[in-house]
Design an enzyme around this catalytic site. Structure first.
Site, PDB file in Angstrom:
ATOM      1  N   HIS A  36       0.880  -1.176   0.000  1.00 20.04           N
ATOM      2  CA  HIS A  36       0.000   0.000   0.000  1.00 20.04           C
ATOM      3  C   HIS A  36       0.907   1.213   0.000  1.00 20.04           C
ATOM      4  CE1 HIS A  36      -2.999   2.988   1.190  1.00 20.04           C
ATOM      5  NE2 HIS A  36      -2.116   3.398   2.082  1.00 20.04           N
ATOM      6  N   CYS A 105      -4.632   2.015  -4.583  1.00 25.41           N
ATOM      7  CA  CYS A 105      -3.818   3.090  -4.016  1.00 25.41           C
ATOM      8  C   CYS A 105      -2.528   3.304  -4.798  1.00 25.41           C
ATOM      9  CB  CYS A 105      -3.495   2.774  -2.555  1.00 25.41           C
ATOM     10  SG  CYS A 105      -2.630   1.195  -2.339  1.00 25.41           S
TER      11      CYS A 105
END
Length: 459
Positions: A36, A105
């Site tokens: 992430h 993301c």
């Protein structure tokens, strides 16, 4: 000359190290992490998720401190222009457009880093979904991951679509973000060996050929001490025999070339009986030497299943008086001049190794009970993910009822309070016809717990 602003890429491993451990056996290739990312610029960390474009203070997400900070260069784009650019992206990166694999993301981070600096983010981050999906197991997971992406998309609030990107809401694991608990009654009591079984063990020690042998100089005293402990366990008003503490010390330190293991096993089993007594337990728990967990560190390394079983009995019986509080103690204590550990980390490491090794299969029924106890106590996010992963690895081996009846309630308890553990279960749990048959379960309540676990990971 216009002002320049540093741009950093914050990189987090969502798997908390589990990818390195599990990727090779599952995917056939090693992955160093499940990434992430967020972009740090103008004193804020910007990221994209199922709530759309958000920002927070640097390192302010639930993931905490980033695992890596990559310098992406400097930007000459003013903050006002950057904010206008983010607003222009609101449709491309809306909550409904989020997809765990194809629009996540990392795609967002790549987009805004390119805009700010002209530089690409590292390829091993953006290529991760393709790496996973190129494997047979990844292809099998794709429909599940697609459904997770559909479930995670939620309508954006009006405040998120106004003239500036709104601050990220705090994504703490609380009642509002955890799956709702069911009214199904699950086994949420600590397991420890019942007193009648403890008394039988005590009686067996009295009859043990080693205890009665002449090799041990104080055999008569040993039998007398064990008899007194037997009386104390039956009725705690009977005085606690303090001589048992010395006996345990002698057994654990006894050296014999011919019978190396037998004295040690007797010492550990005797210790597991002593901690059932409040007076006996306090002698070990209230001291600061952490003797029990030092024994665990020392003897667990031997890889002997008889010793492992004795250690499991000891750790489970420790939970008999305090609902696992001592087992879950996270206070650090030294193991070397520059190293430290704590009780719960040691217990988690021990049970994870036993549940994930097929060589330890004979220990699984008892190790599953210890896992169940750990699943009921408060521990770190990382430890919860570790035990959830270990139980899922064990479950896939079509374990017998006496193992499954402890693994599923524990896994359910962790999944109900830890969203990442729940998502891990969604990805890794391979539904088995064996478990889904009510006839597999000896008690209906265990079957209902299993059904509740399935409901949780489907919703």
């Amino acid at each position: 000359m216009s002002a320049s602003f540093p741009v950093k890429l914050h990189v987090y491993d969502l798997s908390r190290g589990l990818a390195r451990q599990l990727s090779e056996p599952l995917l056939g290739k090693r992955l160093d992490g499940v990434w992430h990312t967020g972009v740090l610029v103008f004193g804020k960390e910007y990221f994209f998720g199922s709530l759309g474009i958000e920002w927070c203070p640097p390192g302010g997400t639930i993931l905490g401190t980033p695992d890596q900070v990559i310098d992406m260069g400097n930007s000459h784009v003013p903050e006002e222009i950057f904010n206008e650019y983010l607003i222009s992206l609101k449709d491309d990166f809306s909550p409904s457009s989020y997809h765990l694999l194809e629009h996540n993301c990392n795609n967002f981070s790549a987009e805004i880093v390119q805009f700010l600096t002209g530089n690409p983010i590292p390829q091993h981050i953006t290529n991760l979904p393709q790496e996973v999906m190129s494997t047979p197991f990844g292809a099998m997971l794709k429909p599940i991951l697609d459904s997770m992406s559909m479930r995670s998309a939620s309508p954006a609030s009006s405040s998120q679509l106004q003239g500036r990107v709104q601050p990220s809401s705090t994504r703490r694991l609380d009642a509002s973000s955890s799956p709702s608990p069911s009214s199904t009654k699950t086994n949420k009591k600590m397991f420890y060996w019942p007193l009648n079984q403890a008394l039988k063990k005590c009686e067996a020690l009295l009859e043990d050929s080693w205890v009665a042998s002449s090799e041990y100089a104080a055999a008569d005293e040993a039998r007398q001490t064990i008899s007194q402990l037997l009386s104390h366990l039956k009725t705690e008003s009977t005085p606690f025999p303090t001589s048992v503490l010395s006996l345990i010390g002698n057994l654990l330190s006894y050296k014999s070339e011919e019978k190396k293991k037998e004295p040690l096993l007797n010492g550990l089993e005797l210790l597991s009986l002593v901690v059932l007594s409040e007076k006996g337990r306090s002698h070990y728990v209230q001291k600061s030497d952490h003797l029990i967990f030092r024994l665990l560190r020392s003897y667990a390394k031997r890889g002997d299943q008889d010793i492992d079983l004795a250690l499991i009995h000891l750790l489970c019986n420790l939970c008999s008086r305090d609902d696992g509080a001592y087992l879950a103690d996270s206070s650090r204590w030294k193991i070397a001049s520059s190293k430290s550990t704590n009780n719960v980390d040691e217990a988690v490491s021990f049970v994870v190794e036993r549940l994930t090794s097929k060589e330890s299969a004979t220990c699984w029924p008892d190790a599953a009970r210890l896992f169940h106890n750990l699943a009921l106590v408060k521990m770190s996010y990382d430890n919860e993910l570790a035990i959830a992963s270990a139980s899922l690895e064990c479950i896939k081996h079509q374990v017998p009822t006496d193992v499954a009846r402890w693994l599923f309630p524990g896994l359910l308890a962790v999944a109900q309070r830890n969203a990442q553990a729940c998502e891990l279960a969604v990805m890794l749990y391979d539904r088995s016809e064996t478990y889904s048959q009510e006839s597999f379960w000896e008690e209906r309540n265990d079957y209902l717990t299993y059904l509740e676990f399935e409901r949780i990971i489907k919703t």
